[in-house]
Design a protein around this motif. Structure first.
Motif, PDB file in Angstrom:
ATOM      1  N   ILE A  70      43.276 -11.109  17.779  1.00 34.94           N
ATOM      2  CA  ILE A  70      42.215 -11.514  16.844  1.00 34.94           C
ATOM      3  C   ILE A  70      40.989 -11.925  17.641  1.00 34.94           C
ATOM      4  CG2 ILE A  70      41.646 -13.037  14.908  1.00 34.94           C
ATOM      5  CD1 ILE A  70      44.625 -13.336  14.402  1.00 34.94           C
ATOM      6  N   ARG A  71      40.094 -10.974  17.869  1.00 33.79           N
ATOM      7  CA  ARG A  71      38.910 -11.232  18.686  1.00 33.79           C
ATOM      8  C   ARG A  71      37.929 -12.159  17.964  1.00 33.79           C
ATOM      9  NH1 ARG A  71      37.502  -5.004  20.488  1.00 33.79           N
ATOM     10  NH2 ARG A  71      39.190  -4.733  22.009  1.00 33.79           N
ATOM     11  N   PRO A  72      37.281 -13.057  18.706  1.00 34.93           N
ATOM     12  CA  PRO A  72      36.231 -13.887  18.100  1.00 34.93           C
ATOM     13  C   PRO A  72      35.035 -13.021  17.708  1.00 34.93           C
ATOM     14  CG  PRO A  72      37.008 -14.824  20.162  1.00 34.93           C
ATOM     15  CD  PRO A  72      37.562 -13.439  20.091  1.00 34.93           C
ATOM     16  N   VAL A  73      34.580 -13.162  16.467  1.00 37.45           N
ATOM     17  CA  VAL A  73      33.469 -12.365  15.953  1.00 37.45           C
ATOM     18  C   VAL A  73      32.584 -13.251  15.105  1.00 37.45           C
ATOM     19  CG1 VAL A  73      32.814 -10.431  14.483  1.00 37.45           C
ATOM     20  CG2 VAL A  73      34.807 -10.230  15.940  1.00 37.45           C
ATOM     21  N   GLN A  74      31.263 -13.102  15.272  1.00 36.83           N
ATOM     22  CA  GLN A  74      30.315 -13.787  14.412  1.00 36.83           C
ATOM     23  C   GLN A  74      29.779 -12.780  13.410  1.00 36.83           C
ATOM     24  OE1 GLN A  74      27.118 -15.770  16.336  1.00 36.83           O
ATOM     25  NE2 GLN A  74      26.260 -16.598  14.444  1.00 36.83           N
ATOM     26  N   LEU A  75      29.969 -13.093  12.129  1.00 37.25           N
ATOM     27  CA  LEU A  75      29.553 -12.168  11.087  1.00 37.25           C
ATOM     28  C   LEU A  75      28.130 -12.445  10.648  1.00 37.25           C
ATOM     29  CD1 LEU A  75      32.800 -12.073   8.953  1.00 37.25           C
ATOM     30  CD2 LEU A  75      32.167 -10.694  10.924  1.00 37.25           C
ATOM     31  N   ALA A  76      27.566 -11.469   9.944  1.00 34.63           N
ATOM     32  CA  ALA A  76      26.184 -11.584   9.512  1.00 34.63           C
ATOM     33  C   ALA A  76      25.981 -12.729   8.538  1.00 34.63           C
ATOM     34  CB  ALA A  76      25.731 -10.276   8.859  1.00 34.63           C
ATOM     35  N   SER A  77      27.056 -13.087   7.803  1.00 36.09           N
ATOM     36  CA  SER A  77      26.956 -14.170   6.839  1.00 36.09           C
ATOM     37  C   SER A  77      27.002 -15.537   7.509  1.00 36.09           C
ATOM     38  CB  SER A  77      28.112 -14.078   5.841  1.00 36.09           C
ATOM     39  OG  SER A  77      29.340 -14.235   6.518  1.00 36.09           O
ATOM     40  N   LYS A  78      27.052 -15.550   8.864  1.00 36.58           N
ATOM     41  CA  LYS A  78      27.127 -16.761   9.673  1.00 36.58           C
ATOM     42  C   LYS A  78      28.463 -17.475   9.527  1.00 36.58           C
ATOM     43  CE  LYS A  78      22.141 -17.576   9.761  1.00 36.58           C
ATOM     44  NZ  LYS A  78      21.057 -18.520   9.528  1.00 36.58           N
ATOM     45  N   SER A  79      29.450 -16.784   8.930  1.00 35.87           N
ATOM     46  CA  SER A  79      30.811 -17.300   8.951  1.00 35.87           C
ATOM     47  C   SER A  79      31.393 -16.986  10.310  1.00 35.87           C
ATOM     48  CB  SER A  79      31.652 -16.640   7.859  1.00 35.87           C
ATOM     49  OG  SER A  79      31.129 -16.963   6.593  1.00 35.87           O
ATOM     50  N   LEU A  80      32.039 -17.944  10.934  1.00 39.96           N
ATOM     51  CA  LEU A  80      32.483 -17.772  12.303  1.00 39.96           C
ATOM     52  C   LEU A  80      33.980 -17.593  12.374  1.00 39.96           C
ATOM     53  CD1 LEU A  80      30.339 -20.419  14.168  1.00 39.96           C
ATOM     54  CD2 LEU A  80      29.905 -18.001  13.914  1.00 39.96           C
ATOM     55  N   LEU A  81      34.378 -16.586  13.128  1.00 40.00           N
ATOM     56  CA  LEU A  81      35.797 -16.423  13.448  1.00 40.00           C
ATOM     57  C   LEU A  81      36.126 -17.184  14.718  1.00 40.00           C
ATOM     58  CD1 LEU A  81      38.262 -14.976  12.398  1.00 40.00           C
ATOM     59  CD2 LEU A  81      37.726 -13.054  13.870  1.00 40.00           C
ATOM     60  N   HIS A  82      35.080 -17.551  15.480  1.00 40.93           N
ATOM     61  CA  HIS A  82      35.276 -18.365  16.669  1.00 40.93           C
ATOM     62  C   HIS A  82      34.639 -19.724  16.428  1.00 40.93           C
ATOM     63  CE1 HIS A  82      31.042 -18.105  17.806  1.00 40.93           C
ATOM     64  NE2 HIS A  82      31.103 -16.800  17.588  1.00 40.93           N
ATOM     65  N   PRO A  83      34.996 -20.760  17.188  1.00 40.89           N
ATOM     66  CA  PRO A  83      34.442 -22.082  16.952  1.00 40.89           C
ATOM     67  C   PRO A  83      32.965 -22.139  17.268  1.00 40.89           C
ATOM     68  CG  PRO A  83      35.710 -22.046  18.978  1.00 40.89           C
ATOM     69  CD  PRO A  83      35.949 -20.738  18.293  1.00 40.89           C
ATOM     70  N   ALA A  84      32.247 -22.985  16.521  1.00 33.43           N
ATOM     71  CA  ALA A  84      30.821 -23.138  16.762  1.00 33.43           C
ATOM     72  C   ALA A  84      30.584 -23.916  18.046  1.00 33.43           C
ATOM     73  CB  ALA A  84      30.179 -23.877  15.584  1.00 33.43           C
ATOM     74  N   ARG A  85      29.517 -23.539  18.744  1.00 32.08           N
ATOM     75  CA  ARG A  85      29.140 -24.280  19.943  1.00 32.08           C
ATOM     76  C   ARG A  85      28.516 -25.613  19.531  1.00 32.08           C
ATOM     77  NH1 ARG A  85      26.861 -19.101  21.653  1.00 32.08           N
ATOM     78  NH2 ARG A  85      28.311 -18.096  23.082  1.00 32.08           N
ATOM     79  N   PRO A  86      28.537 -26.574  20.430  1.00 33.90           N
ATOM     80  CA  PRO A  86      27.942 -27.864  20.112  1.00 33.90           C
ATOM     81  C   PRO A  86      26.491 -27.695  19.690  1.00 33.90           C
ATOM     82  CG  PRO A  86      29.219 -28.014  22.122  1.00 33.90           C
ATOM     83  CD  PRO A  86      29.176 -26.565  21.760  1.00 33.90           C
ATOM     84  N   GLY A  87      26.163 -28.295  18.548  1.00 31.40           N
ATOM     85  CA  GLY A  87      24.793 -28.208  18.060  1.00 31.40           C
ATOM     86  C   GLY A  87      24.542 -27.066  17.124  1.00 31.40           C
ATOM     87  N   GLU A  88      25.508 -26.153  16.929  1.00 33.98           N
ATOM     88  CA  GLU A  88      25.290 -25.007  16.061  1.00 33.98           C
ATOM     89  C   GLU A  88      25.516 -25.347  14.596  1.00 33.98           C
ATOM     90  OE1 GLU A  88      26.336 -21.100  18.779  1.00 33.98           O
ATOM     91  OE2 GLU A  88      27.784 -21.838  17.306  1.00 33.98           O
ATOM     92  N   GLN A  89      26.254 -26.391  14.290  1.00 33.62           N
ATOM     93  CA  GLN A  89      26.585 -26.698  12.908  1.00 33.62           C
ATOM     94  C   GLN A  89      25.408 -27.427  12.280  1.00 33.62           C
ATOM     95  OE1 GLN A  89      30.017 -29.141  12.479  1.00 33.62           O
ATOM     96  NE2 GLN A  89      30.707 -28.032  10.680  1.00 33.62           N
ATOM     97  N   PRO A  90      24.771 -26.870  11.261  1.00 32.74           N
ATOM     98  CA  PRO A  90      23.517 -27.405  10.782  1.00 32.74           C
ATOM     99  C   PRO A  90      23.700 -28.471   9.714  1.00 32.74           C
ATOM    100  CG  PRO A  90      23.969 -25.360   9.677  1.00 32.74           C
ATOM    101  CD  PRO A  90      25.100 -25.599  10.621  1.00 32.74           C
TER     102      PRO A  90
END
Length: 489
Positions: A196-216
């Motif tokens: 299950i590769r980490p992928v960032q989708l266009a809808s900004k739903s994350l399959l991988h964890p957000a980096r620090p500061g990315e969560q708005p």
């Protein structure tokens, strides 16, 4: 290229094609390794009783804890996926389940087995299964329904293969070495998670964890408060209490339970049903062995149930998808529960192998219907955007009765020295819950029709439009959920 354009291009590459089908294969294996695994525990029931000098009630706590934690860990898994992503959750689950089974091979008492194989392995399987199924939401859009249906076949494959493998290994090397090998097999969940590769989708739903500061915005603030971080506002304690309340509201839908009569009836009915649903899986093999059936033939009974599931479960899903059953799936579900309860009386007639094989046919058909419709009906009675939180409360309540049902029934068998009470008890809970849900939903339907009739002053066109909205499937009149947590039986 802008970051949003790059994300859109990445989403187009992975969804519904290419690597998405490898992820689907991994999820099929995950379901077979996790959900199919508890079906083989009954094969070790007699050996565990003998080695630990335990009663039926004491021994049945082991599979009960495993199944209960497998269901109740849903909200915790959801938090784990949101924080670290599906890949990490699946691999952590594989590690926990593998270590739990390896440690159980060295246990010297049943209480140690409750902790290792029951709690640790059950929690690990919960993480692997639920995070794996959640990942399908990111990899499939157009073929998402097909992907979920194909993934559920892994459960049937696990039900078929685990008992056969368990009996062979038990005969060759005993239950301790078998549990050790099982630990190595369950570590393959980590391999499935790596796919299950980490992928960032266009809808900004994350399959991988957000980096620090990315969560708005407010979401980051609530997450920080929920994790015990500092608050930017002066009233720290009220803000933390508000954040905790929001988390509970998101993952445990007490407000829906109080306001939605359909959800209330269905949750109570299924929770009651689970007191008897798992009993045949746990006690069928011990009952057959106690009645003189050879151990290999007794293990074959569970495999027969799984084999029939492979064909019946997809057919049930297709049948329930017909327009005729739109809004009526609850009655199809009640019929499956009723058939499951009535089929138990076949076991009471005779314990001959031929009769038990006959018993497995209606039982597996009924269980296929229950497994295929359990969460589909929940989607029908709950608003789509609140399904995730409704599912959290639903799985926790049913896990309580899954935990307590088998030990209480085992205590009854210990007192009476009669395995027939297993099937009497199972039939009582299944039949009564089917009748309760069926008649209750009929009453709700009648009340709704009376309410519609009282709106007679409305114009014909307005009334027709209102009726069309009421009968339209939820999936067609509501937007997709922001977050899904899917489970199965």
């Amino acid at each position: 290229m802008s970051p949003r354009g790059a994300a859109l291009r990445e989403a187009t590459k992975v969804q519904d094609r290419g690597w998405a089908w490898m992820v689907l294969l991994a999820v099929v294996l995950l379901q077979g390794l996790t959900l199919g695994f508890p079906s083989c525990i009954g094969i070790f029931f007699t050996d565990l009783q003998r080695d630990f000098h335990a009663t039926n009630s004491e021994t049945s706590w082991f599979p009960s804890i495993m199944v209960a934690v497998l269901h109740a860990g849903g909200p915790l898994c959801s938090l784990l996926v949101k924080r670290f992503g599906c890949r990490v959750a699946v691999m952590l689950g594989g590690l926990l389940s593998g270590v739990g089974m390896v440690a159980s091979s060295f246990c010297t008492s049943l209480s140690e087995l409750y902790l290792t194989a029951g709690f640790i392995t059950g929690l690990g399987m919960c993480f692997s299964f639920q995070a794996g199924v959640t990942s399908l939401r990111y990899y499939f859009v157009r073929w998402q329904a097909l992907a979920n249906a194909m993934a559920s076949t892994g459960v049937s494959l696990g039900l078929t293969l685990w008992p056969l493998l368990s009996q062979y290994l038990l005969d060759e090397m005993g239950w301790r070495n078998t549990f050790l090998i099982f630990g190595g097999i369950l570590l393959n969940c980590c391999v499935c998670g790596a796919i299950i590769r980490p992928v960032q989708l266009a809808s900004k739903s994350l399959l991988h964890p957000a980096r620090p500061g990315e969560q708005p915005g407010r979401e980051a603030e609530e997450t920080q408060l929920a994790n015990g971080g500092s608050s930017p506002h002066p009233k720290v304690q009220p803000a933390r209490r508000t954040a905790c309340f929001q988390v509970l509201k998101k993952y445990l839908a007490f407000d829906i339970f109080c306001q939605n009569k359909g959800y209330q009836i269905y949750t109570i009915g299924v929770t009651w049903m689970m007191l008897g649903f798992a009993l045949p899986h746990i006690y069928l093999v011990p009952y057959a062995i106690h009645s003189g059936v050879e151990e290999r033939m007794a293990a074959l009974l569970i495999s027969v149930i799984g084999f029939i599931n492979i064909f019946i479960r997809p057919l049930t899903g297709l049948l329930s998808g017909l327009s005729f059953f739109t809004g009526r799936r609850i009655y199809l579900f009640c019929l499956a529960v009723l058939l499951c309860g009535l089929s138990n009386f076949i076991c009471i007639i005779s314990a001959k192998f031929s009769v038990l094989i006959l018993y497995c046919v209606p039982l597996s058909i009924a269980m296929s219907g229950i497994g295929a419709l359990l969460f589909q009906v929940l989607m029908d009675v709950v608003e789509t955007d609140r399904f995730s939180s409704a599912l959290g409360l639903f799985t926790i309540l049913e896990s309580i009765t899954l935990l307590t049902g088998p030990p209480l029934t085992g205590f009854l068998v210990d007192i009476t020295r009669n395995f027939h009470f297993v099937f009497y008890t199972s039939s009582f809970f299944l039949i009564s819950s089917a009748l309760f849900m069926g008649f209750s939903f009929c009453a709700l339907e009648r009340k709704r029709k009376l309410k519609e009739a009282s709106n007679a002053p409305l114009g014909n066109s307005s009334k027709r439009q209102c009726n069309e909205i009421l009968t339209e499937p939820l999936s067609e009149r509501q937007s997709p959920p922001a977050e899904d947590r899917i489970t199965n039986i």
